[in-house]
Enzyme design. Structure first.
Site, PDB file in Angstrom:
ATOM      1  N   HIS A   1     -37.181  11.364 -75.478  1.00  0.00           N
ATOM      2  CA  HIS A   1     -36.460  12.634 -75.614  1.00  0.00           C
ATOM      3  C   HIS A   1     -36.292  13.292 -74.252  1.00  0.00           C
ATOM      4  O   HIS A   1     -37.209  13.972 -73.795  1.00  0.00           O
ATOM      5  CB  HIS A   1     -37.227  13.578 -76.545  1.00  0.00           C
ATOM      6  CG  HIS A   1     -37.180  13.165 -77.977  1.00  0.00           C
ATOM      7  ND1 HIS A   1     -36.178  13.577 -78.821  1.00  0.00           N
ATOM      8  CD2 HIS A   1     -37.982  12.362 -78.706  1.00  0.00           C
ATOM      9  CE1 HIS A   1     -36.379  13.051 -80.021  1.00  0.00           C
ATOM     10  NE2 HIS A   1     -37.464  12.307 -79.977  1.00  0.00           N
TER      11      HIS A   1
ATOM     12  N   CYS B   1     -33.246   8.935 -79.128  1.00  0.00           N
ATOM     13  CA  CYS B   1     -34.277   8.524 -80.089  1.00  0.00           C
ATOM     14  C   CYS B   1     -33.641   7.728 -81.243  1.00  0.00           C
ATOM     15  O   CYS B   1     -33.069   6.673 -80.995  1.00  0.00           O
ATOM     16  CB  CYS B   1     -35.083   9.718 -80.580  1.00  0.00           C
ATOM     17  SG  CYS B   1     -36.620   9.236 -81.401  1.00  0.00           S
TER      18      CYS B   1
ATOM     19  N   GLU C   1     -34.623  15.848 -73.567  1.00  0.00           N
ATOM     20  CA  GLU C   1     -34.634  17.306 -73.758  1.00  0.00           C
ATOM     21  C   GLU C   1     -36.047  17.850 -73.911  1.00  0.00           C
ATOM     22  O   GLU C   1     -36.257  19.059 -73.914  1.00  0.00           O
ATOM     23  CB  GLU C   1     -33.743  17.681 -74.946  1.00  0.00           C
ATOM     24  CG  GLU C   1     -34.336  17.496 -76.340  1.00  0.00           C
ATOM     25  CD  GLU C   1     -34.389  16.048 -76.844  1.00  0.00           C
ATOM     26  OE1 GLU C   1     -34.174  15.114 -76.044  1.00  0.00           O
ATOM     27  OE2 GLU C   1     -34.666  15.859 -78.039  1.00  0.00           O
TER      28      GLU C   1
END
Lengths: 253, 198
Positions: free
Chosen positions: B179, B79, B181
């Site tokens: 993202h 990001c 994750e």
């Protein structure tokens, strides 16, 4: 490449458990938040929202622990709302694993809180939760507090515009007129807010049947949030997505 | 060992857990020695570009990254952690980045911002990161992005109002605007592809 319309189940959390009830009354235990988060994740939830309705400080500490445990096991975005009074509260939640926070009453009593959070963490972390209903104001909609019991004296559209200027990245629009009716989202209010909002709008309140979701998106919602229809197992997130796809709306498969 | 640089930005806990699934040992740290010596370094980032750069500089992050670049050791930016790899950003004020990738970060042209939610991407043909990942969506939340493909790199494109870089892979540098994750199973696959490539 198209941005998917999001389906967001909302979990009301108090004292470490998910509770369900109608308008905060007759709360019954609905299970372990981490287990429910996992279940909704498997069913295709695009985000999860935890609404902390804890009454005491001890219970709030428990909520932080739940955010921590959920973020360890569920790898989709997590929004936490309820009881946020300061940028430091936000920091704690983000550190625990929340991706976004939603604020409501505290922002109405002290609008500078929006700037303080947004300046420190960026507008993408901040959701302005607006409980609105029809009233004799300029736009025809006013902001309420305490779950629709009290009037704040603010015009809903003017408040949303101010929130965006101050730095919120998303609007969670809860219709107090539609809430609990199960007769569909508040299409008129959604259209009015969509017209003036330069940030994403999440529709909330009134979901009763599967086809309600497509109507909210047709009216301009970027995401749709619902609680009881999912908790009571009336239909699943996958059912909703299937219906949205049938209407030609982009979804995350 | 994979080090996640803790400079006060980014959802460190989620990143830690997501990388732990693929890697044997993951530490969240701002210890320069650990960050230098780690097999790979993850640079997260959330918020405004200028604030992230200032925070990074305050913990000596620029030196750590520069040293890793000089030694061609793997780094992964996420990001705003991707954006700070570029020359500059025009978010709010014109601000200099680390300049390890060429180009400026500018606002996306779209009626509704931030670009928030799950979007699909068009992976670069020679992408290692997206190997075995097809027709998947990833979670984005940003208003600014790199628009110009990086030369001699695998450029993965997404579109929201206009085309922008969703990911870039250049030698030992990997970066994603989304993202991983927070991108469920697709993100986990991507992370494990990267870990296996180390």
């Amino acid at each position: 490449m198209t941005l998917a319309k999001r389906i967001i189940p909302c979990l009301d959390v108090a004292g470490g458990r998910v509770v369900k009830g109608v308008n905060f009354k007759d709360l019954v235990d609905a299970g372990d938040p981490v287990e429910l988060a996992k279940k909704y994740n498997l069913e295709g939830a695009d985000e999860l929202t935890f609404l902390d309705i804890s009454a005491s400080i001890e219970e709030r500490a428990t909520t932080l622990e739940i955010v921590r445990k959920t973020a360890e096991q569920v790898f989709i975005p997590l929004t936490v709302g309820g009881g946020i009074r300061s940028a430091e509260n936000v920091n704690e939640l983000l550190r625990a694993g929340a991706d976004k926070v939603s604020i409501n009453t505290a922002a109405i009593s002290r609008p500078d809180l929006i700037n303080e959070i947004s300046d420190r963490f960026g507008n993408q972390v901040l959701v302005l939760s607006v409980d609105a209903r029809r009233a004799d104001t300029k736009s025809g909609f006013e902001v309420t507090t305490h779950g629709g019991r009290n009037s704040s004296g603010l015009d809903a559209l003017a408040w949303i515009e101010e929130g965006i200027l101050r730095g919120v990245g998303e609007i969670l629009l809860n219709s107090m007129d539609a809430d609990g009716t199960k007769s569909g989202f508040d299409i008129e209010m959604l259209k009015a807010v969509r017209k003036i909002s330069s940030v994403p709008v999440i529709a909330s309140g009134g979901a009763g049947k599967i086809s309600d979701f497509a109507q909210a998106i047709e009216a301009g919602a970027d995401a749709v949030l619902a609680a009881s229809v999912f908790h009571f197992g009336e239909f699943t997130i996958a059912d909703v997505k299937k219906d949205l796809a049938k209407h030609g709306f982009p979804i995350r498969a | 060992m994979i080090a996640i640089l803790d400079y006060g930005s980014g959802n460190l806990r989620s990143a830690e857990r997501a990388f732990q699934i693929a890697a044997e040992k993951v530490v969240v740290t701002q210890d320069p020695k650990v960050c230098r010596e780690a097999r790979a370094l993850v640079v997260p980032g959330v918020g405004a570009f200028a604030a992230c750069m200032d925070q990074l500089l305050s913990v000596g992050g620029a030196e750590i990254i520069a040293e890793r670049v000089a030694l061609a050791r793997p780094i992964f930016g996420i990001c705003v952690g991707m954006q700070i790899f570029f020359d500059s950003s025009s978010e709010k004020i014109q601000k200099t980045g680390l300049g390890i990738l060429p180009g400026n970060i500018s606002e996306i042209t779209a009626p509704i911002l931030p670009h928030m939610g799950w979007n699909t991407v068009s992976p670069a043909e020679d992408s290692k990161l997206f190997s075995g990942v097809e027709n998947e969506s990833f979670y984005f939340v940003h208003s600014y992005a790199a628009k110009d493909p990086v030369k001699s790199a695998a450029n993965t494109i997404s579109n929201y109002g206009e085309d922008f870089l969703a990911a870039v892979e250049k030698d030992f540098i990997v970066a994603t605007q989304f993202h991983p994750e927070k991108s469920g199973a697709a993100g986990a696959k991507l992370i494990s592809n990267w870990v296996e490539s180390l």
